[in-house]
Design an enzyme around this catalytic site. Structure first.
Site, PDB file in Angstrom:
ATOM      1  N   CYS A   1      -1.903   1.906  -6.827  1.00 53.61           N
ATOM      2  CA  CYS A   1      -2.605   2.093  -5.539  1.00 53.61           C
ATOM      3  C   CYS A   1      -3.678   3.150  -5.672  1.00 53.61           C
ATOM      4  O   CYS A   1      -4.637   3.170  -4.919  1.00 53.61           O
ATOM      5  CB  CYS A   1      -1.622   2.460  -4.429  1.00 53.61           C
ATOM      6  SG  CYS A   1      -1.126   4.193  -4.408  1.00 53.61           S
TER       7      CYS A   1
ATOM      8  N   CYS B   1       4.432   9.823  -8.278  1.00 50.15           N
ATOM      9  CA  CYS B   1       3.820   8.500  -8.147  1.00 50.15           C
ATOM     10  C   CYS B   1       4.924   7.559  -7.675  1.00 50.15           C
ATOM     11  O   CYS B   1       6.027   7.591  -8.207  1.00 50.15           O
ATOM     12  CB  CYS B   1       3.262   8.034  -9.490  1.00 50.15           C
ATOM     13  SG  CYS B   1       2.667   6.326  -9.424  1.00 50.15           S
TER      14      CYS B   1
ATOM     15  N   GLU C   1       8.932  -7.868  -5.469  1.00 55.37           N
ATOM     16  CA  GLU C   1      10.246  -7.430  -4.982  1.00 55.37           C
ATOM     17  C   GLU C   1      11.407  -7.684  -5.949  1.00 55.37           C
ATOM     18  O   GLU C   1      12.332  -6.870  -6.025  1.00 55.37           O
ATOM     19  CB  GLU C   1      10.559  -8.134  -3.656  1.00 55.37           C
ATOM     20  CG  GLU C   1       9.653  -7.706  -2.529  1.00 55.37           C
ATOM     21  CD  GLU C   1       9.990  -8.434  -1.235  1.00 55.37           C
ATOM     22  OE1 GLU C   1      10.269  -7.773  -0.238  1.00 55.37           O
ATOM     23  OE2 GLU C   1       9.978  -9.683  -1.241  1.00 55.37           O
TER      24      GLU C   1
HETATM   25  S1  FES Z   1      -0.385   4.616  -8.164  1.00 54.12           S
HETATM   26 FE1  FES Z   1       0.366   4.543  -6.134  1.00 54.12          FE
HETATM   27  S2  FES Z   1       1.406   6.394  -5.939  1.00 54.12           S
HETATM   28 FE2  FES Z   1       0.805   6.396  -7.995  1.00 54.12          FE
END
Ligand code: FES
Ligand SMILES: Cc1cc2nc3c(=O)[nH]c(=O)nc-3n(C[C@H](O)[C@H](O)[C@H](O)COP(=O)(O)OP(=O)(O)OC[C@H]3O[C@@H](n4cnc5c(N)ncnc54)[C@H](O)[C@@H]3O)c2cc1C
Ligand code: FES
Length: 1435
Positions: A110, A146, A1374
């Protein structure tokens, strides 16, 4: 002192610091300056998202250190160079090698945590003056969290920078670990900054190569390969093997990247000569004072006795955050030379109070290497403790004095200083000095004996004498956790006797068992004057138990647990001192047998960074799909250029903060915001009255023109699935944290202060917090019957050999996405509203917020660029809050940003549902489970939200991988007064699968069979159907199971585990394998649809937009890959735009592992339409063909596009994909397909503390032909670690009957300081992932016959069949989550081994999470209080 301007440098540029802003943190300043790469993840110094590097001239040298900008006071940056992630590399100037490694090694999903990791690593490189050791890298990772990756790729990415012992690997592997030319280049640039270039190869490095794998340490043909090695398996299929120890090239795109950085910031010349001056900077809320001499400090202190001294500002910063107040005066003490002074004398070392913990560790290391071994025992244990003291960012700023003065009952420093006989030195104006022992200095909870005007000057730490032994132990929630729950320090002086040893003196200090660190006088007395013997140990054990009469409530531990912990520390201390005495005089202290090894896992010698390998199918070289392309935004995520919703800054934007309920259930008697509305910067307050159009809630500034003049038509009813919520609570609150009102202001800080000033009067009503309370009160949500059933349960329960009854308790889990919930709402002309949200459900935002505002949906557009992690938590729970903000935004007619801070987010947005499951199981002597009757109760919280979907999906997974022929499982949703629980990865599946796995485990224990035997015996066979009615491909399930048993060497290792356990009493190992069968698709039939929009532009580039949300799972990358594949163009010709509801309408949330199936198919659909339209233009011109000239070359894609455009062809297409065949729950095809997998995990348990480490995990997953192996493996590893977190670590603690010191219904665990997600240290030392080899054509046969999709393209396996799965791939989000539970069952095995040694029945109920205290108490031995119960899961 007045009138001075402060300045610092930021990324090489001089910046004046704003005046009158002493309350600001460095993070606030940086983000205001537009440097939004530095993120706010927690605001309490734990997650590291805000890491920046501070460089300064310190004691004549350059000092570089990572710090948490969220706790660093802005004014402390005066005269320093601040380097942020934007300062070391960018897409335009080139990436720094640290950024480049992280991007190409798939260490950014992310991307929210990414800048923090980059800066922590970068600062370490700078601080270590070159290449740090592996251990330093490991320690450094402790400061960053992370939630997506499972850390393995991050560790891999950073390994390359390590200075490994030259003899660790072979020549080849060492070569592979050399920094790339780019890093050498960067190092050369940086030489001026005190960062020398790479070292010359050592003699060992020139040794001839041997074929020893640096990853596994075993002979291997990978030869330290610099790219995934291609292998052929027995069937001749191509497989990739990626070893993870060398940090090798792992991305298909690496070769095409521009990597060289040329923007390494140089330390500014002006700062080299910077000398701090005395300062007094008054401000409206806070005055900043900075004396620079001791005299001036003491005078200032005398003058302002109420002012707060600030050293590292860690504790003060956290306190300010929790209390949301700033002291009116802060005195910075860091510039005082005497307080930074260290002096080594003959008998003691004097350490100034402002010495940082990093410097203290360096001092310890120096003394350890330079003084006789017996003298430095205190420094040895001190260094060991500091080693586990958070991450470098905290150690780099936190000071010795700050820790002592903080007087926390669990301070690590106070306990050891007290036991070791250190002395604290105090000073006050007029040259007054005094010395005091710690036991007299600490006098109450966070209270010390300090006169007005006094400060702590420093401490004297004595060297230990010849036979003087000092040790400190701490008990944490996990092995390498920083905050102790309890600690104990021991110091004994011995002298040799004719036979054995005499205890001359003893001192014991205990932390966490009282409001402040105290001496355990009874324990010391029981040792003093005695011989070193078993009976002294036994007497001391009794005495120390009597010393503990209470526990510190802040630790959340029961008295029994504390007693067990302290007894275990004492026992361990005796073991370790005995070992030292035995070393001095063999046979002199034979207290323990060979199995009594004192090892605690945290103290085990560091044996390298986590390693692993990945084994996956390799696609044909010409294909785009099937290759490990890097996440498309990875590079911009590593440079901080990737924008998140919270980074958006709009002209005139205001900030909103919520006013929320502080009661679990109460009537609202009155709400009074008049004080708040009079505060500076406030533009409005809105509550339920605003929804009814009653009165103006806005401040004077509204009268001056901000107010939205139009008549509203608001709707206070809210709730996505069922409207049983309110946007603003109108008359009653049903949970702590329910939204009562919203404040709007110019700054977030102003809004927070005003929100605190809103007065709400309540009348408390009876409340329900736990599942047990709800069952007793019959408090359930109404709804359809939730049940799966087959066979004749009653009949077979009476016919089988044995029947057992029991229960399984599974606690909740916080999503802990690193990016807290945030939305920006922007009212526009003609009643339009634009929402920028961090959500996985854009359409739900659009529709629900339109409904709240009384607007038609076409007036509301929701945009989502990317989401900083979601895991189900960003589907629904923030919609009502955004609706509240939208109402306020429309009322003040301004763009409005609402961002929850971590505490609010964790307290109010719900979690994974806790489950309580009662069961009755019947089985035969051979282990075959025949019948099962079970009932699950989930805690839905105060409103329904997604709870119906959760229990429904849970029950569809109630059988996991097992055919229980007669089975009935029902489910009910408890209505309680906690935050409403919501969807989370696996949607109830993991909780319920834990139940059936626990049953298998229990049956095995009852019959004394291996659990793997029982699991295998009951596993589905070909042709059988799951309890939900859908067919099971048992061959695939078994293939995963068999392969994981084989590749993990399970049988052999189980034997080794047994042998290890025989020879070790206090360290036990366990190994376990669990399977998973997980259904893909939405249980709600109508949700299985997705759309895409594909445009081709005249230059031949392609823009894709889909309804799917990119939240780290790589969806966008996969969509671009399938577009490139379908259109036959290179991947770099395809770009993907943000998700927006005005581009692709009516989207389902990106959830249920369904997104890549739906959206990639929709993209393929759109692309295949376009391909058809372009086909005539892609053929060679026919006359050219006939002439046989060069024109026979088919036109390029761009040429074909141009020609099509000229020919008036529409170059835009909408694609759509729907699966119409699914039946929903109750039918025989609730899912599109099952994904299968299995994992074998081995753990080592420290029986004396209940902590453990994961030695190795092997995972096998069936993903068909993976679309992008790196992304899929990233999902698997991240999910595994998150699953491990759920079952072995993460615990939510609520104020309920069991935790009566907490206010009822309040969540105690509201931040990463108290709620622990796995860190890099928790992951398996060795993590191996295999993607199962697929059978050509198999996947295609799974196609639901009438799904709306067109042709799929280009990969072996099913092109000739009606397609359903994208390029024969299966989804990975999931299904692997539950495999983390294999660590839980391995831990149980280790507990059983410990219990057997204690002469107890092996099986014991162990609830999830298996926290350290629960595991410790489950082990039960002579050190745990008799009859003590295991701490219950509180919800
Ligand atoms: S890449 Fe999403 S929190 Fe580390
Ligand atoms: C993420 C994190 C992890 C942590 N982990 C641990 C851990 O593992 N073990 C542990 O024991 N603690 C831990 N702590 C707490 C930590 O010890 C303290 O926060 C830190 O040592 C305080 O140092 P500081 O310089 O930042 O203090 P500050 O916050 O600057 O000050 C703390 C208090 O001490 C006072 N003070 C500071 N110096 C003096 C002085 N010379 N004379 C008089 N008063 C003074 C201040 O006025 C203030 O009241 C952790 C904190 C954080 C944020
Ligand atoms: S935001 Fe600073 S450490 Fe988490």
């Amino acid at each position: 002192m007045k009138g001075q301007a402060l300045f610092c440098y930021v990324n090489g540029k001089r910046r004046d610091l704003p005046s009158e802003s002493a309350e600001l943190t460095l993070l606030e300043f940086l983000r205001d300056e537009g440097l939004t790469g530095t993120k706010l993840g927690c605001g309490e110094g734990v997650c590291g998202s805000c890491t920046v590097m501070i460089s300064e001239s310190f004691e004549g040298k350059l000092r570089h250190r990572s710090v948490n900008a969220c706790l660093f006071p802005l004014y402390a940056a005066d005269g320093k160079h601040v380097v942020t992630v934007e300062g070391i590399g960018s897409l335009r100037s080139g990436l720094h090698p640290v950024q480049q490694r992280l991007a190409t090694l798939h260490g950014s999903q992310c991307g929210f945590c990414t800048p923090g990791f980059v800066m922590a690593m970068y600062a370490l490189l700078r601080a270590t003056g070159g290449r740090p050791s592996e251990q330093q890298i490991r320690d450094n990772l402790a400061g960053n969290l992370c939630r997506c990756t499972g850390y393995r790729p991050i560790v891999d990415a950073f390994k390359v920078f390590a200075q490994v012992p030259a003899n660790a690997y072979t020549n080849d592997s060492i070569q592979a670990q050399q920094p790339s030319p780019e890093s050498s280049n960067a190092a050369a640039h940086a030489a001026e900054n005190g960062f020398p270039g790479p070292k010359e190869p050592t003699q060992q490095q020139q040794l001839p190569a041997k074929k020893i794998c640096p990853s596994t340490g075993q002979p291997c043909d990978c030869n330290g390969a610099a790219s995934p090695t291609n292998h052929r398996n027995a069937k001749g299929n191509s497989f990739g093997v990626q070893h993870s120890s060398t940090g090798t090239k792992a991305s298909a795109d690496e070769g095409t990247m521009d990597l060289v950085t040329c923007s390494e910031p140089v330390f500014p010349a002006e700062l080299r000569s910077y000398q701090p001056q005395d300062l007094r900077l008054p401000g409206p809320t806070c005055t900043w004072l900075r004396p620079v001499t001791l005299e001036s400090l003491l005078e200032t202190r005398k003058k302002y006795p109420e002012a707060r001294l600030v050293a590292g500002h860690n504790e003060v910063g956290i306190e300010r955050k929790y209390n949301q107040t700033t002291p009116s005066m802060l005195i910075s003490i860091c510039s005082i030379p005497e307080l930074n002074h260290i002096q080594t004398g003959a008998e003691e070392v004097w350490v100034g109070a402002a010495v940082t913990l990093t410097s203290l560790m360096d001092l310890c290391s120096h003394l350890i290497s330079s003084r006789p071994a017996h003298e430095i025992r205190c420094f040895n244990t001190l260094r060991n403790q500091l080693h586990h003291f958070s991450g470098n960012q905290v150690r780099n700023t936190a000071t010795v004095g700050g820790n002592i003065m903080n007087a926390s009952p669990i301070s690590d420093i106070n306990a050891i200083m007290m036991a070791a006989g250190a002395v604290y030195e105090l000073a006050s104006a007029g040259g007054h000095r005094s010395r005091i022992a710690p036991e007299h200095f600490l006098i109450g909870y966070r209270k010390v004996k300090l006169q007005a005007g006094q400060i702590l000057l420093g401490i004297s730490i004595p060297f230990t004498a010849k036979y003087e032994y000092v040790s400190e132990y701490k008990q944490s929630h996990k092995r390498d956790d920083f905050l102790a729950v309890g600690n104990a320090a021991f110091c004994v002086s011995l002298e040799p006797e004719t036979e054995g040893w005499h205890l001359k003196e003893a001192k014991v200090a205990l932390g966490g068992v009282a409001p402040f660190t105290q001496l355990a006088s009874r324990a010391a007395a029981a040792m003093r004057g005695q011989s070193w013997s078993q009976s002294t140990l036994n007497n001391t054990l009794q005495a120390i138990s009597a010393d503990i009469t209470e526990t510190s409530e802040s630790t959340g531990w029961k008295l029994d647990v504390h007693k067990a912990a302290v007894a275990s520390f004492l026992f361990r201390f005796f073991m370790s001192v005995s070992a030292e005495l035995e070393a001095e005089v063999p046979g002199s202290a034979p207290l323990f047998g060979p199995a009594d090894q004192p090892g605690i896992p945290a103290d085990l010698p560091f044996d390298g960074l986590s390693k692993g390998w990945q084994h996956f199918p390799v696609a044909a070289p010409e294909a785009v799909v099937g290759h490990s392309h890097m996440h498309m935004a990875a590079r911009s995520q590593t440079t901080g250029e990737a924008m998140f919703a919270g980074d958006i800054k709009l002209v005139g934007m205001q900030h909103a903060v919520l006013v929320t309920s502080t009661r679990a259930r109460a009537k609202i008697l009155s709400v009074n915001a008049s004080n708040a509305l009079n505060m500076k910067g406030i533009s409005g307050f809105f509550d339920a009255k605003a929804m009814r159009g009653e009165g103006s809630n806005t401040s004077a500034s509204v009268a001056s023109g901000l107010h939205h003049q139009q008549q509203h038509n608001y709707n206070n009813a809210a709730g996505h699935m069922k409207q049983d919520e309110e946007v603003f609570a109108s008359s009653e609150v049903h949970t702590v944290g329910q939204v009562i009102g919203i404040i709007t202001a110019e700054t977030e800080r102003q809004a927070r202060a005003a929100a605190k000033a809103v007065q709400v009067e309540y009348e408390d009503l009876p409340s329900i917090v736990s599942i047990q309370d709800a069952i007793a009160a019959g408090s359930f949500f109404d709804g359809p019957e939730n049940k799966v059933e087959r066979g004749k349960v009653e009949e077979w329960l009476s016919k089988c050999d044995r029947v057992l009854e029991g229960s399984v308790v599974v606690g909740g889990q916080e999503h802990f996405y690193l990016e807290p919930q945030v939305s920006v709402v922007q009212p526009q002309e003609n009643d339009e509203l634009v929402i920028h949200a961090s959500t996985q459900a854009a359409t739900a935002y659009q529709h629900d917020i339109a409904r709240s505002l009384g607007l038609p949906s076409h007036k509301v557009v929701c945009h989502v660029k990317r989401v900083g992690g979601a895991f189900g938590g960003k589907e629904t729970r923030f919609i009502p809050v955004t609706a509240a903000a939208a109402v306020a935004a429309r009322e003040i007619n301004r763009p409005l940003r609402i961002a929850l801070d971590r505490h609010e987010d964790m307290a109010i947005t719900g979690h994974r549902h806790p489950f309580f499951i009662k069961y009755k199981v019947g089985f035969n002597k051979d282990g075959k489970v025949v019948a099962m009757d079970a009932e699950a109760f989930s805690n839905g919280g105060w409103c329904l939200d997604m709870s119906q979907a959760v229990i429904g999906k849970a029950l569809l997974h109630a059988d996991n991988a097992y055919r229980v022929p007669h089975m009935c499982f029902t489910g009910r949703i408890c209505r309680t007064n906690t935050a409403s629980n919501t969807s989370m990865r696996g949607l109830g599946g993991p909780q319920i699968m834990l139940a059936i796995e626990s049953i298998m485990d229990r049956v095995a224990a009852e019959l004394q069979l291996a659990p793997e035997h029982v699991r295998s015996l009951n596993m589905y066979r070909e042709g059988e159907k799951a309890v939900c009615g859908q067919g099971v491909e048992a061959g695939q399930l078994r293939a995963c199971w068999d392969q994981v048993l084989e590749t993990s060497g399970f049988e052999e290792r189980a034997g080794e585990v047994a042998r290890f356990n025989q020879g070790s009493r206090w360290r036990k190992r366990g190994i376990s394998t669990v399977p998973v069968k997980f259904g893909i698709g939405f249980a709600g039939k109508f949700m299985n649809q997705g759309g895409a929009l594909v445009h081709i532009y005249m230059d031949g580039t392609v823009l894709v937009t889909t309804g799917g949300i990119e939240m780290g799972q790589g969806l966008h990358t996969k969509c671009c890959m399938v577009a490139a594949q379908e259109l036959g163009i290179p991947l770099d010709k395809v770009h993907i735009a943000e998700t927006a509801t005005d581009k692709v309408p009516n989207t389902s949330p990106s959830a249920a592992s369904a997104s890549s199936d739906l959206y990639c198919m929709a993209v393929i659909d759109a692309c295949s339409q376009l391909k058809g339209r372009l086909a005539p233009f892609r053929r060679p011109k026919s006359d050219a063909q006939q002439n046989g000239d060069a024109e026979a070359r088919p036109p390029s894609f761009a040429e074909a596009v141009q020609a099509a455009y000229q020919a008036l062809v529409d170059l835009s297409a909408h694609g759509f994909h729907a699966i119409t065949q699914l039946t929903g729950p109750g039918g025989d095809m609730p899912f599109k397909y099952w994904t299968y997998g299995a994992a074998a995990t081995e753990v080592e348990l420290d029986v004396l503390t209940g902590t453990h480490r994961v030695i190795r995990a092997d995972i096998v997953m069936d993903l068909g032909q993976p679309l992008n192996p790196a992304i899929d493996i990233g999902q698997i590893e991240g999910a595994y670690v998150q699953g491990m977190g759920m079952t072995c670590k993460e615990e939510l603690v609520w104020g309920d009957a069991e935790h009566s010191w907490l206010p009822r219904g309040h969540l105690q665990t509201r931040g990463p300081g108290s709620y622990m997600i796995p860190t890099a240290d928790d992951i398996p030392d060795d993590l191996r992932v295999t993607l199962l080899e697929d059978q050509p054509g198999r996947i295609a046969s799974l196609s639901p016959p009438d799904c709306h999709s067109r042709r799929q393209n280009g990969r072996s396996g099913g092109e000739d069949r009606p397609p359903a799965l994208v390029h024969s791939s299966k989804n990975s989000g999931e299904p692997p989550f539950f495999l983390g539970a294999s660590a839980f069952f391995a831990l149980k095995q280790a507990v059983y081994a410990a219990r057997r040694d204690a002469g107890l029945p092996a099986w014991v109920q162990l609830d999830s999470p298996a926290s350290t205290e629960r595991v410790r108490m489950a082990c039960s031995d002579h050190l745990t209080p008799k009859g003590a119960l295991m701490p219950p899961i509180c919800n």
